[in-house]
Scaffold this active site. Structure first.
Site: not given
Length: 408
Positions: A131-134, A249, A386, A388, A166
């Site tokens: 997964q190429g998100y962050s 997810e 997260s 938050e 990951s």
């Protein structure tokens, strides 16, 4: 959700137990309990072979519609499978991102050609996904993505960096959120691209963790390419696809996760009884509290799954709230379990064995199960959204409070 199992459900549970009992033997028996968060380096090739055996017997893509190669099982039957799989200590899967996230996303948003190309390979566990998100500047704030892609001839050219990716070092493909409209900001102008990782222009750098493994990676795209038709949804509308994917997810596999948590708790209790820590009433109280809280978390997980059963398009405040509450609950519970495990271990928890194993960290140490639990669970409240961010979602989308001001 009605938790009373029908005769059909009981028969299905018995079928899974029998199949796992018959097959987790011989060479496969050595895989029991291997893999999972913080332990993805364990017997990867062997677990891949096991996953392909599952596929051959129809135990992958359980919830997918039959027309796309799945089993079409009910929500509760999927829960039953994941619970029994965890109870049998079967090895962790190697293609969660493909089967649980991308596959349902392609079913919901992909073209017929994309489904025909990719879904059979995911079902058969022949292609692995990342997964190429962050990104370094777009972790929980996904709308701040800076990776760029542009059309060049018959394909997309991608430049940028992803991080905390990951299993990218083991994956064949990556689904990438990239900015495809020059001058666009925030969630506008993003596209959801399918990019092969095994090509020139892609560099994967594993990130060594405190636990000694390297399941997370940095991925650098420098003129990497993918075909023009490898965009899911319309170009520039990738935000809605990316959010749709996140709706998958926290699915039924989370119920298996709670079974694994219960097994970890039992191991901590056993250690406390063995070394005398259980005689301390404060320790007993903390362990009892953890057991009670885990029962509540499982019940809430079942309730939240019932809310999302209607599909990813139903993103009501109640559904979004259930996702966030569950993530907050299990992540903080698991982190607390790690802390209690170290308190139970006492001074011995500060010691690590020297190791020459190639999977050990560069410091040359090896961890026991409770040390690894403590160290890796520190990340639980960060990855996958997260604390938050989850609290902001609850405040803004469920309670209706004013949105947090954005920086300039």
């Amino acid at each position: 959700m009605d938790l009373t199992e029908s005769a059909e459900d009981r028969a299905f549970r018995a079928e899974i137990r029998e199949w796992l009992g018959d097959h987790l033997t011989g060479e496969w028996a050595a895989l029991r309990g291997l893999g999972g968060p913080g332990r993805e380096h364990e017997a990867h090739d062997e677990r891949l072979a096991w996953n392909r055996l599952l596929a051959q017997h129809g135990w992958t893509a359980l919830g997918w519609p039959r027309e796309y190669g799945g089993r079409g099982l009910s929500l509760w039957q999927q829960v039953i499978f994941h619970e029994e799989y965890a109870r049998a200590e079967a090895p962790a899967g190697v293609n969660h991102l493909g089967e649980q996230l991308l596959g349902p996303t392609l079913i919901a948003f992909g073209t017929p050609a994309q489904r025909e190309r990719f879904l059979p390979q995911i079902v058969a566990v022949q292609e692995l996904w990342a997964q190429g998100y962050s990104e370094p500047g777009a972790g929980s704030d996904l709308a701040n993505v800076q990776t760029k892609a542009r059309i060049d001839g018959d394909g997309w050219v991608i430049d940028g960096q992803k991080v905390w990716t990951s299993l990218a070092h083991l994956a064949d493909w990556c689904f990438v959120v990239a900015r495809t409209e020059a001058g666009s900001t925030r969630h506008r102008g993003l596209s959801f691209l399918l990019v092969p990782l095994r090509q020139d222009g892609v560099e994967v750098r594993p990130i060594e963790q405190l636990t000694g493994g390297s399941e997370f990676n940095e991925v650098f795209f420098s003129g990497a390419r993918t075909a023009a038709d490898m965009v899911v949804g319309e170009p520039g509308q990738g935000w809605s696809v990316a959010m749709g994917l996140l709706g998958f997810e926290r699915g039924v596999s989370t119920l298996g996760q709670t079974v694994g948590f219960a097994r970890e708790l039992d191991s901590v209790v056993a250690r406390a009884k063995d070394n005398g820590a259980f005689d301390d009433p404060i320790v007993r109280d903390r362990l009892a509290r953890l057991k009670t809280e885990l029962t509540v978390i499982r019940s809430f997980a079942l309730r939240s799954l019932a809310l999302v059963e209607s599909g990813p398009g139903d993103r009501t405040p109640q559904v979004a709230g259930a996702d966030s509450i569950f993530k907050l609950a299990w992540a903080n519970w698991h982190r607390t379990l790690g802390e209690v495990a170290m308190d139970v271990a006492g001074p011995s928890g500060l010691l690590a064995r020297r190791s020459d194993d190639q999977v050990a960290s560069s410091g040359g140490y090896d961890l026991d199960e409770h040390q690894r639990l403590f160290l890796f669970s520190r990340a639980d409240t960060i990855y996958g959204g997260s604390d938050e961010i989850q609290k902001n979602i609850l405040a803004e989308r469920v309670l209706g409070l004013p949105r947090e001001p954005k920086g300039s």
